[in-house]
Design an enzyme around this catalytic site. Structure first.
Site, short mmCIF file in Angstrom:
data_model
loop_
_atom_site.label_atom_id
_atom_site.label_comp_id
_atom_site.label_asym_id
_atom_site.label_seq_id
_atom_site.Cartn_x
_atom_site.Cartn_y
_atom_site.Cartn_z
N ARG A 65 0.88 -1.31 -0.18
CA ARG A 65 -0.05 -0.11 -0.07
C ARG A 65 0.71 1.28 0.01
NH1 ARG A 65 -4.87 -1.64 4.16
NH2 ARG A 65 -5.44 -3.55 3.31
N ARG A 75 1.63 1.04 10.21
CA ARG A 75 1.53 1.52 8.74
C ARG A 75 2.68 1.50 8.05
NH1 ARG A 75 -3.46 3.78 7.86
NH2 ARG A 75 -3.64 4.29 10.08
N GLU A 113 -6.51 -0.76 15.68
CA GLU A 113 -7.30 -1.94 14.66
C GLU A 113 -6.32 -2.70 14.39
OE1 GLU A 113 -8.28 -2.12 10.13
OE2 GLU A 113 -8.23 -0.27 11.02
N SER A 170 -10.41 -6.01 10.30
CA SER A 170 -11.44 -5.37 9.81
C SER A 170 -12.54 -6.29 8.88
CB SER A 170 -11.13 -4.02 9.03
OG SER A 170 -12.44 -3.42 8.65
N ARG A 227 0.78 -6.12 12.66
CA ARG A 227 0.01 -5.57 13.96
C ARG A 227 -0.11 -6.58 15.14
NH1 ARG A 227 -3.90 -0.78 12.31
NH2 ARG A 227 -2.84 -0.08 10.71
#
Length: 431
Positions: free
Chosen positions: A261, A276, A348, A351, A391
């Protein structure tokens, strides 16, 4: 993508749902474009039919000696040959404009999705586990990790910011986490393990909603392919342009892949550590189901993600996302947020989204009901993280850290670590 018939039949309701997502009302424009396209298409079909009819009539007129009639028909055919391409181009442009407008619209939220603008309006549904009470000040993973083999400096020298170079038992721990999660989703979750492509075409990115609106969030190669931002793209598109039998449903697929990403929309956010990154690993879950079963499947998928956190004994909370924080392709989303003591907050880690038939319409993924020979229905698609590996590594490091700088390996991971019970400082860090 949305059902144009539903928009024509319920324009006010459609606009009201779009407004909940913060989008402007567009039903009037959609209906006008659709009406224009349909009218032009009808004109085109009628013109083509008349051209064919007149062409056949020319021969008959000549056969009966009606030269004047034949000449009139020939003139009519010549005129139609000139007019029809222009009419066809108008119909194409109207259809393209309609498709472009429709493709950019987000999915409509389910009624129970709370109204809100951002993450501050999400609703906490439940909590699991009790955060550990430390007898020392817990550190963030970015501070404690380098001594254990989490090397950001080498990665930056090689690739720039938002990359990590893992060494020794730290690299082994990341691999162990991914393998453990994948095994759990296959063996206990009932998902089929897949090894999908990491490079996909435009059609695949469009099918799951990354294109056209979110192209800046992904990396594109020089030959036009895209590096997947998540295995959701490859797994969900495995049924694109397909008519499944009802007996094929549900399909539950999972994969452990690298993901890429650009993080174009997150400038300045989470610049430290693994939260991130441009490149990371994730276990993805995808389900292709009958429309009647998608809500139950959403609960099932979320529980499959929760089971990983419970087995790793990591405290977390379950959130129902509001309309403003939900992804564009979702109609309802649960986020799982794990407790990070170094940051003293929940973050988070998974999801899980029910997309309804939104992606299926973009992919033209359908099924035929049992006993039916004609007609098909669009499937419903769901996707979820089961979990994000980086994560999860962060959560293990921070929750299991010790006062001497070591990290206790969770029981569930020890068999994947050859029985190793503790992550300790690398020799070079000790010297």
């Amino acid at each position: 993508m949305h059902d144009i018939k539903t928009i024509r039949d319920n324009p006010e309701s459609f606009d009201a749902s779009l407004k909940r997502r913060g989008a402007e009302p567009v039903s009037a424009k959609i209906i006008a474009l659709d009406s224009s396209r349909r009218a032009l298409s009808t004109q085109l079909q009628e013109g083509q039919a008349r051209r064919n009819e007149a062409s056949k009539a020319i021969g008959k007129a000549k056969a009966t000696g009606d030269e004047e009639g034949a000449q009139a028909l020939m003139a009519e055919v010549a005129a139609l040959k000139t007019e029809l391409p222009a009419l066809e181009e108008k119909a194409r442009i109207a259809g393209e404009e309609l498709n472009t407008l429709m493709a950019a619209l987000p999915n409509l939220p389910m009624d129970e999705v709370p109204q809100g603008e951002d993450e501050n309006d999400n609703v906490e549904l439940s909590r699991w586990g009790t955060p550990r009470v430390f007898d020392f000040a817990p550190q963030e993973h970015a501070d404690m990790g380098p001594a254990l083999g989490l090397d950001f400096e080498t990665a930056a020298n090689i690739s720039g910011a938002r990359f990590a170079f893992l060494k020794g038992d730290m690299a082994r721990l990341q691999r162990a986490i991914g393998q453990f999660m994948l095994d759990q989703q296959v063996q206990a979750g009932g998902y089929m393990e897949c090894a999908p492509p990491l490079l996909v075409r435009d059609e695949a990115m469009f099918g799951t909603g990354q294109l056209p609106k979110f192209s800046e969030d992904s990396f594109q190669t020089t030959d036009g392919r895209w590096l997947i931002p998540t295995a959701e793209v490859s797994l969900t598109n495995s049924v694109r342009e397909t008519i499944l039998a009802q007996s094929d449903l549900p399909m539950r697929l999972t994969a452990l892949t690298s993901c890429f990403r650009s993080e174009a929309g997150s400038a300045g956010r989470d610049t430290r550590g693994l939260i991130r990154q441009h490149q990371f690993e994730k276990v993805e879950m995808v389900a292709i189901v009958h429309p009647d079963n998608s809500e139950a499947e959403h609960e099932r998928m979320t529980q499959a993600a929760e089971s990983i956190l419970q087995l790793l004994e990591l405290p977390y909370r379950k959130m129902l996302l509001c309309t403003g924080d939900m992804g564009a392709t979702a109609r309802k989303t649960y986020d799982l947020e794990v407790w990070l003591p170094g940051q003293d907050t929940y973050r988070e880690i998974s999801s899980c989204s029910n997309c309804g038939d939104y992606q299926a319409r973009r992919m033209n993924a359908r099924f035929r009901a049992e006993g039916e020979t004609k007609g098909t229905q669009f499937v419903h698609t769901l996707n979820g993280s089961g979990l994000a590996v980086g994560r999860t590594l962060v959560a293990v490091l921070e929750n299991y850290q010790q006062a001497d700088g070591s990290v206790t390996i969770p029981e569930a991971l020890r068999s994947y670590m050859g029985g190793l019970e503790k992550l300790e400082a690398m020799q070079s860090a000790k010297d």
